[in-house]
Design an enzyme around this catalytic site. Structure first.
Site, PDB file in Angstrom:
ATOM      1  N   TRP A 105     -13.834  30.070 -18.151  1.00 64.33           N
ATOM      2  CA  TRP A 105     -13.376  30.990 -19.388  1.00 64.33           C
ATOM      3  C   TRP A 105     -13.016  30.173 -20.591  1.00 64.33           C
ATOM      4  O   TRP A 105     -13.079  30.487 -21.690  1.00 64.33           O
ATOM      5  CB  TRP A 105     -12.519  32.129 -19.284  1.00 64.33           C
ATOM      6  CG  TRP A 105     -11.194  31.553 -19.059  1.00 64.33           C
ATOM      7  CD1 TRP A 105     -10.533  30.849 -17.958  1.00 64.33           C
ATOM      8  CD2 TRP A 105     -10.025  31.930 -19.710  1.00 64.33           C
ATOM      9  NE1 TRP A 105      -9.162  30.668 -18.353  1.00 64.33           N
ATOM     10  CE2 TRP A 105      -8.898  31.360 -19.254  1.00 64.33           C
ATOM     11  CE3 TRP A 105      -9.772  32.920 -20.908  1.00 64.33           C
ATOM     12  CZ2 TRP A 105      -7.454  31.600 -19.527  1.00 64.33           C
ATOM     13  CZ3 TRP A 105      -8.647  32.931 -21.500  1.00 64.33           C
ATOM     14  CH2 TRP A 105      -7.358  32.568 -20.744  1.00 64.33           C
ATOM     15  N   ASP A 106     -12.592  28.760 -20.162  1.00 63.59           N
ATOM     16  CA  ASP A 106     -12.348  28.011 -21.185  1.00 63.59           C
ATOM     17  C   ASP A 106     -13.120  27.719 -22.359  1.00 63.59           C
ATOM     18  O   ASP A 106     -12.837  27.820 -23.364  1.00 63.59           O
ATOM     19  CB  ASP A 106     -12.087  26.509 -20.555  1.00 63.59           C
ATOM     20  CG  ASP A 106     -11.269  26.451 -19.348  1.00 63.59           C
ATOM     21  OD1 ASP A 106     -11.027  27.471 -18.687  1.00 63.59           O
ATOM     22  OD2 ASP A 106     -10.595  25.422 -19.189  1.00 63.59           O
ATOM     23  N   GLU A 163      -1.367  32.236 -14.182  1.00 60.68           N
ATOM     24  CA  GLU A 163      -2.007  32.366 -12.637  1.00 60.68           C
ATOM     25  C   GLU A 163      -0.560  32.272 -11.608  1.00 60.68           C
ATOM     26  O   GLU A 163      -0.850  32.346 -10.528  1.00 60.68           O
ATOM     27  CB  GLU A 163      -2.794  31.245 -12.412  1.00 60.68           C
ATOM     28  CG  GLU A 163      -4.237  31.388 -12.987  1.00 60.68           C
ATOM     29  CD  GLU A 163      -5.139  30.223 -12.747  1.00 60.68           C
ATOM     30  OE1 GLU A 163      -4.788  29.267 -12.281  1.00 60.68           O
ATOM     31  OE2 GLU A 163      -6.409  30.439 -12.981  1.00 60.68           O
ATOM     32  N   LYS A 218       2.664  30.340 -16.379  1.00 67.60           N
ATOM     33  CA  LYS A 218       2.173  29.166 -16.214  1.00 67.60           C
ATOM     34  C   LYS A 218       1.543  28.823 -17.667  1.00 67.60           C
ATOM     35  O   LYS A 218       1.570  27.969 -18.394  1.00 67.60           O
ATOM     36  CB  LYS A 218       0.976  29.254 -15.171  1.00 67.60           C
ATOM     37  CG  LYS A 218       0.300  28.109 -15.215  1.00 67.60           C
ATOM     38  CD  LYS A 218      -1.063  27.956 -14.242  1.00 67.60           C
ATOM     39  CE  LYS A 218      -1.845  27.193 -14.029  1.00 67.60           C
ATOM     40  NZ  LYS A 218      -2.992  27.138 -13.402  1.00 67.60           N
ATOM     41  N   GLN A 219       1.110  29.812 -18.417  1.00 68.45           N
ATOM     42  CA  GLN A 219       0.265  29.680 -19.542  1.00 68.45           C
ATOM     43  C   GLN A 219       0.358  31.109 -20.112  1.00 68.45           C
ATOM     44  O   GLN A 219       0.739  32.112 -19.620  1.00 68.45           O
ATOM     45  CB  GLN A 219      -1.190  29.181 -19.219  1.00 68.45           C
ATOM     46  CG  GLN A 219      -2.049  30.409 -18.719  1.00 68.45           C
ATOM     47  CD  GLN A 219      -3.251  29.716 -18.040  1.00 68.45           C
ATOM     48  OE1 GLN A 219      -3.262  29.452 -16.703  1.00 68.45           O
ATOM     49  NE2 GLN A 219      -4.231  29.663 -18.704  1.00 68.45           N
TER      50      GLN A 219
HETATM   51  C1  BGC Z   1      -5.902  27.468 -15.852  1.00 72.09           C
HETATM   52  C2  BGC Z   1      -7.053  28.324 -15.866  1.00 72.09           C
HETATM   53  C3  BGC Z   1      -8.352  27.574 -16.272  1.00 72.09           C
HETATM   54  C4  BGC Z   1      -8.507  26.311 -15.547  1.00 72.09           C
HETATM   55  C5  BGC Z   1      -9.414  25.414 -16.076  1.00 72.09           C
HETATM   56  C6  BGC Z   1      -6.239  26.428 -14.579  1.00 72.09           C
HETATM   57  O1  BGC Z   1      -5.130  25.515 -14.539  1.00 72.09           O
HETATM   58  O2  BGC Z   1      -4.934  28.320 -15.164  1.00 72.09           O
HETATM   59  O3  BGC Z   1      -6.744  29.226 -17.280  1.00 72.09           O
HETATM   60  O4  BGC Z   1      -9.373  28.378 -16.770  1.00 72.09           O
HETATM   61  O5  BGC Z   1      -7.175  25.674 -15.207  1.00 72.09           O
HETATM   62  O6  BGC Z   1      -8.999  24.695 -17.018  1.00 72.09           O
END
Ligand code: BGC
Length: 775
Positions: A362-363, A493, A603-604
């Site tokens: 999804w990035d 996550e 985390k984000q």
């Molecule tokens: C992130 C995801 C991301 C993936 C690839 C993961 O660490 O939590 O949001 O899509 O990395 O960049």
């Protein structure tokens, strides 16, 4: 943090060899041209720390899934962009002894990635274990013009000896992926040929039981040698081994002599050519590029980069490290994806390493599309959308595997060909917000470009399928008398399998609303009936269901703090701030997963990801309260996190916070901030860095078809400027402490609003800055 890279506005420089950091440097100095790419490996043999990496865009292998406890719905394989034939290799022997810098004493060493020109070079003086002093100079590039080719100029000079030097340029397909699940190799040989100063090797990905396409790649090389600047008359002895071809050249040299080898290589894949034509096409390609010759190839390539920088560059005055950081990010994004091929996408590591398998996340939609929209012309972002359009049938199939029906689509968490490749149930099945990002990208594209036609051509089908998914994914809670969404994972996550993730619920409702408005628009177009018939759309019943969900969705909220809750039960957690656990960070390396899940640490961006995407839906007070509540609990252990916080902080006037978050993204890889640059670069989050400047510091938005800017300067900078393309016009925007200067060199005016004042920009417009923006 490591800080061995020399600050420089246009280059990434390693002065003096850092063998312990070699894999980091190799990642940093990766080259690419959208079609192929490689890590900054040495051409000659190196037995020290190294991760050899050559990649051909779109060529992948379905590696058998490895999991402990199989769950129904898991994909059988994980698609990986695989390490492909090594085309840069040149073995050097001095009097029969192989030259290997790992065993030499290094007197002088310098490696530079020149980002302005897209050229990697190195020079080094070494003493072999036998006491021979040699000077090596090398230079190479992956051509931006002939984008299935690359070229190398490689010199060896005898500084204190006479003797024999053997140069063996080769193509080697005996490579492996370090991340292979079962330590298997992924290539088998189809054919090989050698002739004078030429080698052609065709490899195929091994058969697989999953019905996934096998790829053939033909790698070809030609070379030429000069001695002391003059063409050398040489013999090339062919070498053929399993998955390997080379041409061996033995030359006598005397002290002071210099041999220079020019190696040209091509990589052609069956994704773009008929298999039976690959060898012939490779030879024709080699004919074409060798005819141009090294210097012309290089100057064409440099011009292509100059043109890119004209449309992309960001200049920062007064902060060299920030300048180097931002150009580093732009450079890697531009060489990873050039947007000419709708079957390609942007892997989180691009061509710089194996982690994340080079596949699509999804990035792309949430982070990369805004970057390409503003820097690369409309067709580039459009091709990224079409990539997903083409995967729609697979996304419907994918949802079907999980029990959804009637045309509901769940796009994969990670993919190469549209099929799901990911296998952690809490992410694969539950991190469904990715569907929303794909819908949002359609909105973003149309909002930015004004290309509403896209809706009828492609967009609406995707939106309907995604809306059907949300309709089936929610359920009615009799207790709450609301629709709820159970068992999901939000962008954060560090929480899994939660109920009512605010971000996902909000995004789902937004998707439904947007789809309804898209239907309204497309209904007035000729194509409407054909689209509705194609997707068997029951307009009355389906839109009624969607409207009901829109009206009655549940959103967790804390009336006391007046903030949205990340999920049900979030307030049961022990609420702490990150500064209370500084010695425990990064928690993903220091804590058990169980402890992470029970903690409040994020985390984000999660709720804040929603506020970032939909900031215009909320007042400043709401944005501020949520930011102040969540940011102190956020550990930013995804590289995608700081940029979102930086942009929000900028729009909330929190300048220091915005800069603190920006710095974390801008030099993340250059300074190896997360201790993982050796695995490859964080390509997709680089787009976030760009956004932190353009959307963050410069406050760029598009509202009602007008380009909006609310710029200010971070404290340590004197001025900055950036280029931005909007509705077909590339403008240069300069922000100083006194004013914003917008230059539109075309003959067509463009509407731009600066701090609320609207201008029709033609030529140059100057807006004086006042108040906080000027501080
Ligand atoms: C992130 C995801 C991301 C993936 C690839 C993961 O660490 O939590 O949001 O899509 O990395 O960049």
């Amino acid at each position: 943090m490591k800080q061995y890279i020399t600050p420089n506005p246009w280059s990434v420089i390693e002065e003096g060899f850092h063998p312990e950091e070699n894999e980091i440097t190799e990642s940093l100095m990766s080259l690419g041209n959208g079609r192929m790419g490689q890590r900054g490996n040495f051409e000659e043999k190196y037995s020290g720390k190294t991760l050899l990496g050559n990649y051909v865009a779109g060529v992948y292998f379905p590696d058998k899934t490895r999991v402990g406890w199989w769950k129904n719905g898991y994909p059988d394989y994980f698609a990986k962009v695989i390490n492909a034939c090594n085309w840069i290799g040149i073995d050097v022997e001095i009097d029969g002894q192989i030259l290997d810098l790992h065993t030499c004493q290094i007197e002088e060493f310098y490696r530079e990635l020149d980002m302005k020109r897209g050229v990697l070079s190195r020079h080094c003086t070494a003493i072999t274990p036998q006491g021979q002093r040699v000077r090596i100079e090398s230079e190479r590039f992956c051509s931006m013009v002939d984008d299935e080719s690359g070229a190398i100029k490689y010199s060896v000079k005898a500084l204190n000896f006479d003797g024999h030097i053997t140069l063996t340029p080769y193509l080697d397909g005996t490579i492996r992926n370090r991340d292979a699940n079962y330590d298997e190799t992924f290539w088998q040989e189809i054919s090989k040929e050698t002739s004078f100063a030429e080698g052609i090797l065709t490899l195929e990905t091994k058969p697989n039981p999953y019905g996934v396409e096998q790829f053939e790649v033909t790698t070809g090389m030609r070379f030429d040698i000069k001695k002391n600047g003059k063409k050398l008359d040489f013999q090339s002895h062919p070498v053929k081994n399993e998955k390997y071809v080379a041409g061996k050249v033995v030359t006598e040299i005397s002290e002071g002599d210099e041999l220079t080898l020019f190696k040209y290589a091509v990589n052609l894949s069956s994704a773009n050519y008929k298999r039976e034509e690959l060898t012939e096409k490779a030879k024709n390609y080699l004919d074409r590029i060798t005819k141009k010759g090294y210097s012309s190839l290089l100057s064409e390539h440099e011009l292509a980069w100059a043109d890119k920088w004209e449309r992309n560059d960001i200049e920062i005055v007064g902060d060299m490290e920030a300048q180097q950081g931002i150009r580093f990010n732009i450079f890697h994004l531009q060489q990873t994806y050039t947007g000419e091929d709708e079957s390609l996408n942007i892997g989180p590591k691009g061509f710089t390493g194996e982690k994340y398998g080079g596949v699509t996340y999804w990035d792309t939609e949430a982070y990369c599309i805004p970057f390409y929209l503003a820097t690369s012309g409309k067709h580039v972002a459009r091709n990224l959308l079409i990539y997903r359009y083409k995967h729609l049938a697979k996304a419907i199939e994918n949802a079907g595997k999980l029990g959804f029906s009637q045309g509901a689509a769940l796009y994969p968490m990670v993919t190469m060909n549209g099929e799901e490749s990911h296998n952690e149930w809490e992410i694969t099945f539950e991190e469904i917000h990715r569907n929303g990002a794909i819908a949002f990208a359609i909105y973003d594209y149309i909002n930015y470009t004004g290309d509403k036609v896209y809706l009828a051509e492609y967009g609406l089908e995707v939106l309907i399928a995604i809306s059907r998914f949300w309709k089936q994914r929610v359920n009615w809670s009799a207790q709450k008398e609301k629709f709820v969404m159970l068992g999901v994972t939000g962008p954060n996550e560090y929480e899994n399998n939660v109920n009512n993730n605010w971000y996902t619920n909000y995004l789902a409702v937004w998707c439904l609303k947007y789809t309804l408005s898209a239907i309204e628009y497309v209904r007035s177009q000729e194509k409407a009936d054909a689209i509705f018939a194609k997707v068997e759309f029951d307009q009355e019943a389906e839109t009624k269901d969607w409207q009901e969900i829109i009206d009655k969705m549940y959103f967790p909220y804390d009336p006391e703090r007046e903030v949205f809750l990340q999920q049900d039960g979030f307030l049961d957690k022990e609420l702490k701030t990150v500064d209370q656990i500084s010695e425990h960070r990064p928690i993903n390396q220091k804590w058990s997963w169980d402890r992470i899940l029970r903690s409040c640490f994020i985390k984000q961006a999660d709720v804040l990801q929603g506020l970032y995407l939909f900031e215009d839906h909320f007042d400043q007070g709401t944005l501020r309260r949520n930011f102040d509540f969540y940011e102190p609990m956020t550990v930013h252990e995804s590289s995608l996190s700081p940029c979102v916080h930086s942009i929000l902080a900028s729009s909330l006037g929190k300048k220091e916070k915005a800069y603190e978050m920006y710095v974390r993204t801008a030099r993340l890889d250059l300074d190896d901030y997360n201790n993982d640059t050796e695995d490859g670069l964080h390509i997709t989050s680089m787009a976030g860095t760009w956004m932190s400047v353009v959307k963050g510091f410069a406050g760029q938005r598009v509202r009602d078809g007008v380009l909006v800017l609310n710029p200010y300067i971070p404290e340590g900078w004197d001025a900055y400027s950036f280029r931005i393309g909007f509705r077909g016009i590339t403008m240069r925007i300069e922000v100083t402490r006194q004013a914003v200067i917008i230059e539109n060199p075309t003959t067509e005016s463009v509407e731009v609003q600066v701090w609320g004042k609207q201008y029709s920009v033609l030529g140059e417009v100057r807006h004086e800055l006042k108040g906080a923006a000027a501080e």
